[in-house]
Design a protein around this motif. Structure first.
Motif, PDB file in Angstrom:
ATOM      1  N   THR A   1       0.860  -1.191   0.000  1.00 12.60           N
ATOM      2  CA  THR A   1       0.000   0.000   0.000  1.00 12.60           C
ATOM      3  C   THR A   1       0.889   1.231   0.000  1.00 12.60           C
ATOM      4  N   ALA A   2       0.293   2.350  -0.332  1.00  8.98           N
ATOM      5  CA  ALA A   2       1.044   3.609  -0.340  1.00  8.98           C
ATOM      6  C   ALA A   2       1.524   3.959   1.067  1.00  8.98           C
ATOM      7  N   VAL A   3       0.706   3.651   2.061  1.00  8.49           N
ATOM      8  CA  VAL A   3       1.067   3.956   3.447  1.00  8.49           C
ATOM      9  C   VAL A   3       2.289   3.143   3.872  1.00  8.49           C
ATOM     10  N   ALA A   4       2.269   1.842   3.579  1.00  7.59           N
ATOM     11  CA  ALA A   4       3.393   0.971   3.957  1.00  7.59           C
ATOM     12  C   ALA A   4       4.665   1.369   3.219  1.00  7.59           C
ATOM     13  N   ALA A   5       4.541   1.666   1.929  1.00  5.96           N
ATOM     14  CA  ALA A   5       5.704   2.074   1.141  1.00  5.96           C
ATOM     15  C   ALA A   5       6.256   3.402   1.644  1.00  5.96           C
ATOM     16  N   ALA A   6       5.376   4.314   2.031  1.00 10.90           N
ATOM     17  CA  ALA A   6       5.813   5.618   2.538  1.00 10.90           C
ATOM     18  C   ALA A   6       6.614   5.448   3.824  1.00 10.90           C
ATOM     19  N   ARG A   7       6.131   4.616   4.715  1.00 10.61           N
ATOM     20  CA  ARG A   7       6.853   4.379   5.972  1.00 10.61           C
ATOM     21  C   ARG A   7       8.194   3.688   5.723  1.00 10.61           C
ATOM     22  N   LYS A   8       8.188   2.708   4.839  1.00  9.14           N
ATOM     23  CA  LYS A   8       9.406   1.940   4.555  1.00  9.14           C
ATOM     24  C   LYS A   8      10.509   2.814   3.963  1.00  9.14           C
ATOM     25  N   HIS A   9      10.135   3.722   3.074  1.00  8.08           N
ATOM     26  CA  HIS A   9      11.130   4.531   2.362  1.00  8.08           C
ATOM     27  C   HIS A   9      11.318   5.924   2.946  1.00  8.08           C
ATOM     28  N   GLY A  10      10.555   6.250   3.967  1.00  4.87           N
ATOM     29  CA  GLY A  10      10.738   7.523   4.639  1.00  4.87           C
ATOM     30  C   GLY A  10      10.256   8.730   3.853  1.00  4.87           C
ATOM     31  N   VAL A  11       9.176   8.565   3.113  1.00  3.76           N
ATOM     32  CA  VAL A  11       8.579   9.677   2.380  1.00  3.76           C
ATOM     33  C   VAL A  11       7.120   9.807   2.809  1.00  3.76           C
ATOM     34  N   SER A  12       6.502  10.898   2.423  1.00  3.92           N
ATOM     35  CA  SER A  12       5.092  11.074   2.763  1.00  3.92           C
ATOM     36  C   SER A  12       4.221  10.341   1.739  1.00  3.92           C
ATOM     37  N   GLU A  13       3.009  10.048   2.163  1.00  8.70           N
ATOM     38  CA  GLU A  13       2.061   9.430   1.238  1.00  8.70           C
ATOM     39  C   GLU A  13       1.806  10.341   0.050  1.00  8.70           C
ATOM     40  N   GLN A  14       1.736  11.632   0.332  1.00  8.40           N
ATOM     41  CA  GLN A  14       1.477  12.608  -0.726  1.00  8.40           C
ATOM     42  C   GLN A  14       2.559  12.548  -1.800  1.00  8.40           C
ATOM     43  N   SER A  15       3.813  12.326  -1.398  1.00  7.45           N
ATOM     44  CA  SER A  15       4.902  12.217  -2.379  1.00  7.45           C
ATOM     45  C   SER A  15       4.668  11.028  -3.297  1.00  7.45           C
ATOM     46  N   ILE A  16       4.246   9.923  -2.732  1.00  6.45           N
ATOM     47  CA  ILE A  16       3.991   8.733  -3.551  1.00  6.45           C
ATOM     48  C   ILE A  16       2.867   9.006  -4.543  1.00  6.45           C
ATOM     49  N   TYR A  17       1.782   9.633  -4.092  1.00  7.05           N
ATOM     50  CA  TYR A  17       0.677   9.932  -4.996  1.00  7.05           C
ATOM     51  C   TYR A  17       1.101  10.920  -6.075  1.00  7.05           C
ATOM     52  N   ARG A  18       1.924  11.905  -5.717  1.00  6.43           N
ATOM     53  CA  ARG A  18       2.414  12.887  -6.680  1.00  6.43           C
ATOM     54  C   ARG A  18       3.315  12.211  -7.712  1.00  6.43           C
ATOM     55  N   TRP A  19       4.213  11.348  -7.237  1.00  4.05           N
ATOM     56  CA  TRP A  19       5.091  10.621  -8.155  1.00  4.05           C
ATOM     57  C   TRP A  19       4.271   9.716  -9.069  1.00  4.05           C
ATOM     58  N   ARG A  20       3.255   9.099  -8.505  1.00  4.77           N
ATOM     59  CA  ARG A  20       2.408   8.205  -9.293  1.00  4.77           C
ATOM     60  C   ARG A  20       1.744   8.988 -10.424  1.00  4.77           C
ATOM     61  N   ASN A  21       1.274  10.187 -10.143  1.00  4.06           N
ATOM     62  CA  ASN A  21       0.663  11.014 -11.184  1.00  4.06           C
ATOM     63  C   ASN A  21       1.677  11.523 -12.181  1.00  4.06           C
ATOM     64  N   LYS A  22       2.859  11.859 -11.700  1.00  3.01           N
ATOM     65  CA  LYS A  22       3.873  12.443 -12.572  1.00  3.01           C
ATOM     66  C   LYS A  22       4.566  11.392 -13.434  1.00  3.01           C
ATOM     67  N   TYR A  23       4.930  10.277 -12.848  1.00  4.79           N
ATOM     68  CA  TYR A  23       5.736   9.282 -13.551  1.00  4.79           C
ATOM     69  C   TYR A  23       4.934   8.098 -14.064  1.00  4.79           C
ATOM     70  N   TYR A  24       3.651   8.060 -13.876  1.00  2.00           N
ATOM     71  CA  TYR A  24       2.837   6.950 -14.338  1.00  2.00           C
ATOM     72  C   TYR A  24       3.380   5.649 -13.742  1.00  2.00           C
ATOM     73  N   ALA A  25       2.587   4.971 -13.035  1.00  2.00           N
ATOM     74  CA  ALA A  25       3.012   3.860 -12.196  1.00  2.00           C
ATOM     75  C   ALA A  25       3.747   2.749 -12.941  1.00  2.00           C
ATOM     76  N   GLY A  26       3.457   2.494 -14.191  1.00  2.00           N
ATOM     77  CA  GLY A  26       4.068   1.362 -14.882  1.00  2.00           C
ATOM     78  C   GLY A  26       5.378   1.659 -15.582  1.00  2.00           C
ATOM     79  N   MET A  27       5.943   2.834 -15.398  1.00  2.00           N
ATOM     80  CA  MET A  27       7.148   3.218 -16.133  1.00  2.00           C
ATOM     81  C   MET A  27       8.398   2.548 -15.579  1.00  2.00           C
ATOM     82  N   GLU A  28       9.327   2.313 -16.488  1.00  2.00           N
ATOM     83  CA  GLU A  28      10.659   1.831 -16.114  1.00  2.00           C
ATOM     84  C   GLU A  28      11.567   3.037 -15.902  1.00  2.00           C
ATOM     85  N   VAL A  29      12.757   2.790 -15.376  1.00  2.00           N
ATOM     86  CA  VAL A  29      13.718   3.868 -15.132  1.00  2.00           C
ATOM     87  C   VAL A  29      14.082   4.559 -16.445  1.00  2.00           C
TER      88      VAL A  29
END
Length: 88
Positions: free
Chosen positions: A22-50
């Motif tokens: 979940t976004a909450v678990a990933a946020a805690r694990k990586h030390g970022v806010s949930e909002q950052s994950i949602y923002r990155w998801r919108n910006k980078y499209y979840a299925g993208m490679e590096v």
């Protein structure tokens, strides 16, 4: 604007982890806010490679450069029209 602390590879890894859990678990694990994950998801499209993220950044930078060139050219054209319109 302040530059982020995470590289493209790290962002993609966080997004993959958020997809797996979940976004909450990933946020805690990586030390970022949930909002950052949602923002990155919108910006980078979840299925993208590096490589896709890097290509997207490259294309956006080139687009910005071309827009700037076009604006400068339009300004030059306007100045030339003003000069030509004046009667000497």
């Amino acid at each position: 604007m302040k530059k982020g602390h995470f590289s493209d590879e790290q962002i993609v890894a966080v997004l993959r982890d958020a997809e797996a859990t979940t976004a909450v678990a990933a946020a805690r694990k990586h030390g970022v806010s949930e909002q950052s994950i949602y923002r990155w998801r919108n910006k980078y499209y979840a299925g993208m490679e590096v490589s896709d993220v890097r290509e997207l950044k490259r294309v956006k930078d080139e687009n910005m450069r071309l827009k700037k060139l076009l604006a400068e050219r339009d300004l030059e054209v306007e100045v030339m029209k003003e000069i030509q319109a004046k009667k000497w």
